[in-house]
Motif scaffolding. Structure first.
Motif, PDB file in Angstrom:
ATOM      1  N   ARG A  42       0.856  -1.182   0.000  1.00 23.73           N
ATOM      2  CA  ARG A  42       0.000   0.000   0.000  1.00 23.73           C
ATOM      3  C   ARG A  42       0.886   1.223   0.000  1.00 23.73           C
ATOM      4  O   ARG A  42       1.941   1.238   0.627  1.00 23.73           O
ATOM      5  CB  ARG A  42      -0.875   0.029   1.254  1.00 23.73           C
ATOM      6  CG  ARG A  42      -1.884  -1.085   1.321  1.00 23.73           C
ATOM      7  CD  ARG A  42      -2.900  -0.795   2.398  1.00 23.73           C
ATOM      8  NE  ARG A  42      -4.039  -0.056   1.859  1.00 23.73           N
ATOM      9  CZ  ARG A  42      -5.114  -0.656   1.341  1.00 23.73           C
ATOM     10  NH1 ARG A  42      -5.187  -1.957   1.291  1.00 23.73           N
ATOM     11  NH2 ARG A  42      -6.114   0.068   0.879  1.00 23.73           N
ATOM     12  N   ILE A  43       0.453   2.209  -0.707  1.00 20.26           N
ATOM     13  CA  ILE A  43       1.189   3.475  -0.727  1.00 20.26           C
ATOM     14  C   ILE A  43       0.568   4.398   0.299  1.00 20.26           C
ATOM     15  O   ILE A  43      -0.653   4.610   0.305  1.00 20.26           O
ATOM     16  CB  ILE A  43       1.144   4.110  -2.131  1.00 20.26           C
ATOM     17  CG1 ILE A  43       1.904   3.218  -3.114  1.00 20.26           C
ATOM     18  CG2 ILE A  43       1.735   5.509  -2.105  1.00 20.26           C
ATOM     19  CD1 ILE A  43       1.794   3.671  -4.550  1.00 20.26           C
ATOM     20  N   ILE A  44       1.402   4.904   1.177  1.00 18.96           N
ATOM     21  CA  ILE A  44       0.898   5.855   2.171  1.00 18.96           C
ATOM     22  C   ILE A  44       1.681   7.149   2.047  1.00 18.96           C
ATOM     23  O   ILE A  44       2.778   7.184   1.519  1.00 18.96           O
ATOM     24  CB  ILE A  44       1.017   5.307   3.612  1.00 18.96           C
ATOM     25  CG1 ILE A  44       2.483   5.045   3.949  1.00 18.96           C
ATOM     26  CG2 ILE A  44       0.178   4.054   3.787  1.00 18.96           C
ATOM     27  CD1 ILE A  44       2.729   4.881   5.430  1.00 18.96           C
ATOM     28  N   LEU A  45       1.063   8.202   2.519  1.00 22.40           N
ATOM     29  CA  LEU A  45       1.730   9.505   2.569  1.00 22.40           C
ATOM     30  C   LEU A  45       1.926   9.869   4.022  1.00 22.40           C
ATOM     31  O   LEU A  45       1.046   9.667   4.843  1.00 22.40           O
ATOM     32  CB  LEU A  45       0.880  10.576   1.888  1.00 22.40           C
ATOM     33  CG  LEU A  45       0.609  10.386   0.413  1.00 22.40           C
ATOM     34  CD1 LEU A  45      -0.214  11.552  -0.111  1.00 22.40           C
ATOM     35  CD2 LEU A  45       1.896  10.266  -0.360  1.00 22.40           C
ATOM     36  N   VAL A  58       5.274  13.818  -2.639  1.00 21.76           N
ATOM     37  CA  VAL A  58       4.016  14.237  -3.259  1.00 21.76           C
ATOM     38  C   VAL A  58       3.743  15.678  -2.838  1.00 21.76           C
ATOM     39  O   VAL A  58       3.711  15.987  -1.636  1.00 21.76           O
ATOM     40  CB  VAL A  58       2.853  13.321  -2.834  1.00 21.76           C
ATOM     41  CG1 VAL A  58       1.537  13.851  -3.394  1.00 21.76           C
ATOM     42  CG2 VAL A  58       3.106  11.893  -3.311  1.00 21.76           C
ATOM     43  N   ILE A  60       1.243  18.826  -2.846  1.00 24.50           N
ATOM     44  CA  ILE A  60      -0.192  19.088  -2.948  1.00 24.50           C
ATOM     45  C   ILE A  60      -0.441  20.583  -2.804  1.00 24.50           C
ATOM     46  O   ILE A  60       0.069  21.221  -1.872  1.00 24.50           O
ATOM     47  CB  ILE A  60      -0.971  18.295  -1.877  1.00 24.50           C
ATOM     48  CG1 ILE A  60      -0.799  16.789  -2.153  1.00 24.50           C
ATOM     49  CG2 ILE A  60      -2.447  18.685  -1.884  1.00 24.50           C
ATOM     50  CD1 ILE A  60      -1.379  15.922  -1.077  1.00 24.50           C
ATOM     51  N   LYS A 144      -7.851  21.064  -5.745  1.00 25.74           N
ATOM     52  CA  LYS A 144      -6.566  20.497  -5.329  1.00 25.74           C
ATOM     53  C   LYS A 144      -5.767  20.125  -6.562  1.00 25.74           C
ATOM     54  O   LYS A 144      -6.294  19.577  -7.524  1.00 25.74           O
ATOM     55  CB  LYS A 144      -6.846  19.251  -4.475  1.00 25.74           C
ATOM     56  CG  LYS A 144      -5.676  18.733  -3.675  1.00 25.74           C
ATOM     57  CD  LYS A 144      -6.017  17.399  -3.032  1.00 25.74           C
ATOM     58  CE  LYS A 144      -7.180  17.423  -2.070  1.00 25.74           C
ATOM     59  NZ  LYS A 144      -6.788  17.828  -0.709  1.00 25.74           N
ATOM     60  N   SER A 146      -1.848  18.363  -7.709  1.00 19.43           N
ATOM     61  CA  SER A 146      -0.752  17.610  -7.103  1.00 19.43           C
ATOM     62  C   SER A 146       0.246  17.176  -8.159  1.00 19.43           C
ATOM     63  O   SER A 146      -0.071  17.079  -9.347  1.00 19.43           O
ATOM     64  CB  SER A 146      -1.269  16.378  -6.356  1.00 19.43           C
ATOM     65  OG  SER A 146      -1.683  15.401  -7.281  1.00 19.43           O
TER      66      SER A 146
ATOM     67  N   GLN B  13      -3.971   7.185   3.392  1.00 18.12           N
ATOM     68  CA  GLN B  13      -3.815   6.495   2.122  1.00 18.12           C
ATOM     69  C   GLN B  13      -3.841   7.492   0.975  1.00 18.12           C
ATOM     70  O   GLN B  13      -4.556   8.475   0.995  1.00 18.12           O
ATOM     71  CB  GLN B  13      -4.930   5.468   1.943  1.00 18.12           C
ATOM     72  CG  GLN B  13      -4.719   4.259   2.851  1.00 18.12           C
ATOM     73  CD  GLN B  13      -5.776   3.235   2.622  1.00 18.12           C
ATOM     74  OE1 GLN B  13      -6.403   3.206   1.581  1.00 18.12           O
ATOM     75  NE2 GLN B  13      -5.978   2.384   3.620  1.00 18.12           N
ATOM     76  N   LEU B  14      -3.039   7.165  -0.020  1.00 15.05           N
ATOM     77  CA  LEU B  14      -2.836   8.070  -1.138  1.00 15.05           C
ATOM     78  C   LEU B  14      -4.149   8.489  -1.798  1.00 15.05           C
ATOM     79  O   LEU B  14      -4.382   9.654  -2.065  1.00 15.05           O
ATOM     80  CB  LEU B  14      -1.925   7.401  -2.166  1.00 15.05           C
ATOM     81  CG  LEU B  14      -1.605   8.188  -3.430  1.00 15.05           C
ATOM     82  CD1 LEU B  14      -0.833   9.432  -3.066  1.00 15.05           C
ATOM     83  CD2 LEU B  14      -0.823   7.334  -4.397  1.00 15.05           C
ATOM     84  N   VAL B  17      -6.078  11.233  -0.250  1.00 16.25           N
ATOM     85  CA  VAL B  17      -5.484  12.570  -0.277  1.00 16.25           C
ATOM     86  C   VAL B  17      -5.564  13.180  -1.663  1.00 16.25           C
ATOM     87  O   VAL B  17      -5.860  14.343  -1.829  1.00 16.25           O
ATOM     88  CB  VAL B  17      -4.026  12.495   0.203  1.00 16.25           C
ATOM     89  CG1 VAL B  17      -3.375  13.855   0.078  1.00 16.25           C
ATOM     90  CG2 VAL B  17      -3.990  12.015   1.638  1.00 16.25           C
ATOM     91  N   ILE B  18      -5.287  12.353  -2.657  1.00 15.44           N
ATOM     92  CA  ILE B  18      -5.212  12.886  -4.014  1.00 15.44           C
ATOM     93  C   ILE B  18      -6.240  12.213  -4.904  1.00 15.44           C
ATOM     94  O   ILE B  18      -6.048  11.083  -5.339  1.00 15.44           O
ATOM     95  CB  ILE B  18      -3.834  12.662  -4.627  1.00 15.44           C
ATOM     96  CG1 ILE B  18      -2.761  13.093  -3.637  1.00 15.44           C
ATOM     97  CG2 ILE B  18      -3.694  13.435  -5.917  1.00 15.44           C
ATOM     98  CD1 ILE B  18      -1.397  12.712  -4.082  1.00 15.44           C
TER      99      ILE B  18
END
Lengths: 152, 336
Positions: A42-45, A58, A60, A144, A146, B13-14, B17-18
């Motif tokens: 999983r990709i998390i920020l 990333v 934003i 938004k 990004s 989670q990505l 957010v986006i």
């Protein structure tokens, strides 16, 4: 003297009187790939507490028309920090490889090598990003934008 | 490290957010970029600008806040042996040199601790390391008295990002080894800041005020060099043939005895200052001018050629002889 000041006040768009008030905020997150409880990636920020070369970031940008009047010809420009190589963004972004003088999509931009030959621009050549919104931003509207980059 | 910004989102989670589609792109660095990447301590500052037209038709612009992120120090190092193969040595020799190349593949200036290890299984002897020397003049060759001796804490190996340095390990070789015995030596270079699994963080210890982070090398590197003994041994065989005055081979007064001395040198090394000597037996008389060395006639006098007859003995200077060669000397005596 008093008359002169009055004239200047008329020429300069008065901030106090303006109905337009667009705000723009910038935030940067670190993109990490982690395995969840079932083992899937999983990709998390997360907030970039530790950042080293090769890390993916990333960026934003949040904009909001906080005023009471619409804003047109809305363009957001983001110069890319020199230590960041561009990776990609939402498909509406235009890019520049010459410091913002000319704009386009990557395949349309050419860059001249030291040996004089021209080649297509690559993501790491990008110096600036730009989003030109066609629609007028109505009062109270927000959005938004990004893009992603990697620390060189 | 972030600047004093108020972060409100963490571990989100990505997709939450986006909502925008994020285009994929291949990662590539321009050729001018350093392999080690952005120098530790560099600040990445990001500011965006919005321009628009207000209801009165006037151009307006506004800047975003500035986000500052400091690039932390990545701790990475590699070690590679620089000798083309095992270094030939002789048993008991000192200051035998192994060469290594240490490269700082991190993005900050870093001092590295150097540690040799010689107790390694699978080899035949353990060299004794006497010093580690840094190639101060960068010529790739150990220069005694010119290159400086590494001393942890006072004469460190400090490397800038991407910088490489040649390092020499000097050892004493134990005596008594056999030909082709091998002695291995591992040189370990470890970041002074610290080592550990990739991702280990040393808070606040990075160059430029950020953190130091262990990279994929574990912040240490090791490679193995080797010494190989090259020695030689000599075997010596003496034989005799007899020719009697009657054409037979009986040992009687007047018989001529031809002595043949064969020196056989074996091994991968060489023997130096090699000489063979043979005293003429009692009751015999040396026959002048009969010395042959490798089939060539030698004079009896002490002169330029390798052989001489003096004090009732034949002496031949063989000099330096490599393993795998033989030397043959013959001379004649007459039985009194």
């Amino acid at each position: 003297m008093r008359a002169l000041l009055f004239v200047i006040a008329m020429l300069v768009p008065g901030i106090a009187l303006a109905a337009n008030n667009v705000t723009l905020s910038s935030a940067v997150f670190l993109e990490k790939t982690v395995a969840d409880s079932s083992g899937r990636a999983r990709i998390i920020l997360e907030a970039p507490t530790v950042v080293t070369p090769g890390d993916r970031l990333v960026f934003i940008l949040n904009y909001r028309n906080a005023g009471s009047a619409p804003a047109s010809n809305f363009i957001v420009t983001n110069p890319l920090p020199a230590a960041v190589a561009y990776l990609g963004s939402g498909d509406s972004a235009q890019v520049s490889i010459d410091g913002g003088r000319s704009w386009g999509t990557l395949p349309t931009l050419k860059i001249r090598e030291t040996d004089g030959r021209w080649r297509s621009a690559r993501p790491e050549d990008v110096t600036h990003l730009r989003w030109a919104l066609k629609q007028t931003i109505a009062a109270g509207a927000q959005g938004k934008l990004s893009f992603r980059g990697v620390v060189r | 490290m972030p600047s004093a910004n108020s972060w409100s989102i963490k571990n989100v989670q990505l997709l939450h957010v986006i909502p925008l589609v994020i285009a994929t792109a291949t990662i590539g660095f321009s050729s001018s970029a350093h392999a080690a990447g952005t120098t530790a301590g560099t600040t990445i500052s990001n500011t965006a600008t919005a321009t628009y037209t207000d209801t009165g038709g006037n151009p307006r612009s506004t800047n975003s806040n500035q986000v500052d992120i400091k690039v932390d120090e990545l701790l990475d190092v590699t070690v590679a042996k620089a000798d083309p193969g095992p270094v030939p040595v002789t048993p008991g020799s000192t200051n035998q040199v192994l060469s290594f190349t240490v490269t700082n593949t991190g993005n900050g200036s870093e001092a590295f601790n150097l540690t040799p290890t010689t107790a390694i299984g699978g080899d035949q002897f353990d060299p004794t390391t006497t010093s580690i020397v840094i190639d101060t003049n960068n010529n790739g060759v150990y220069d005694p008295g010119v290159d400086t001796v590494y001393t942890a804490g006072s004469n460190d190996l400090t490397l800038a990002p991407d910088q490489s340095k040649r390092v020499f390990v000097l050892s004493t070789i134990p005596g008594g080894g056999n030909d082709l015995d091998r002695g291995d030596l591992d040189l370990l270079a470890a970041a002074r800041t610290g080592t550990g699994p990739a991702g280990t963080i040393f808070a606040g210890q990075g160059q430029g005020g950020g953190d130091a982070v262990v990279g994929t090398t574990g912040a240490d590197g090791v490679d193995r060099g080797a010494y190989v003994v090259q020695s030689a041994t000599m075997t010596f065989v003496k034989s005799a043939t007899v020719l009697d005055p009657f054409g037979g081979s009986r040992s009687v007064p007047g018989s001529i005895v031809t002595y043949t001395l064969v020196a056989t040198i074996s091994g991968t090394g060489t023997l130096t200052n090699l000489a063979i000597g043979d005293t003429v037996p009692a009751n015999t008389t040396y026959q002048p001018g009969t010395i042959l060395f490798q089939g060539s006639a030698m004079s009896d006098a002490a002169d330029a050629d390798a052989a001489q007859f003096a004090s009732n003995a034949v002496t031949v200077q063989l000099g330096t002889v490599a393993g795998g060669q033989t030397r043959t000397v013959t001379f004649k005596v007459r039985i009194n």
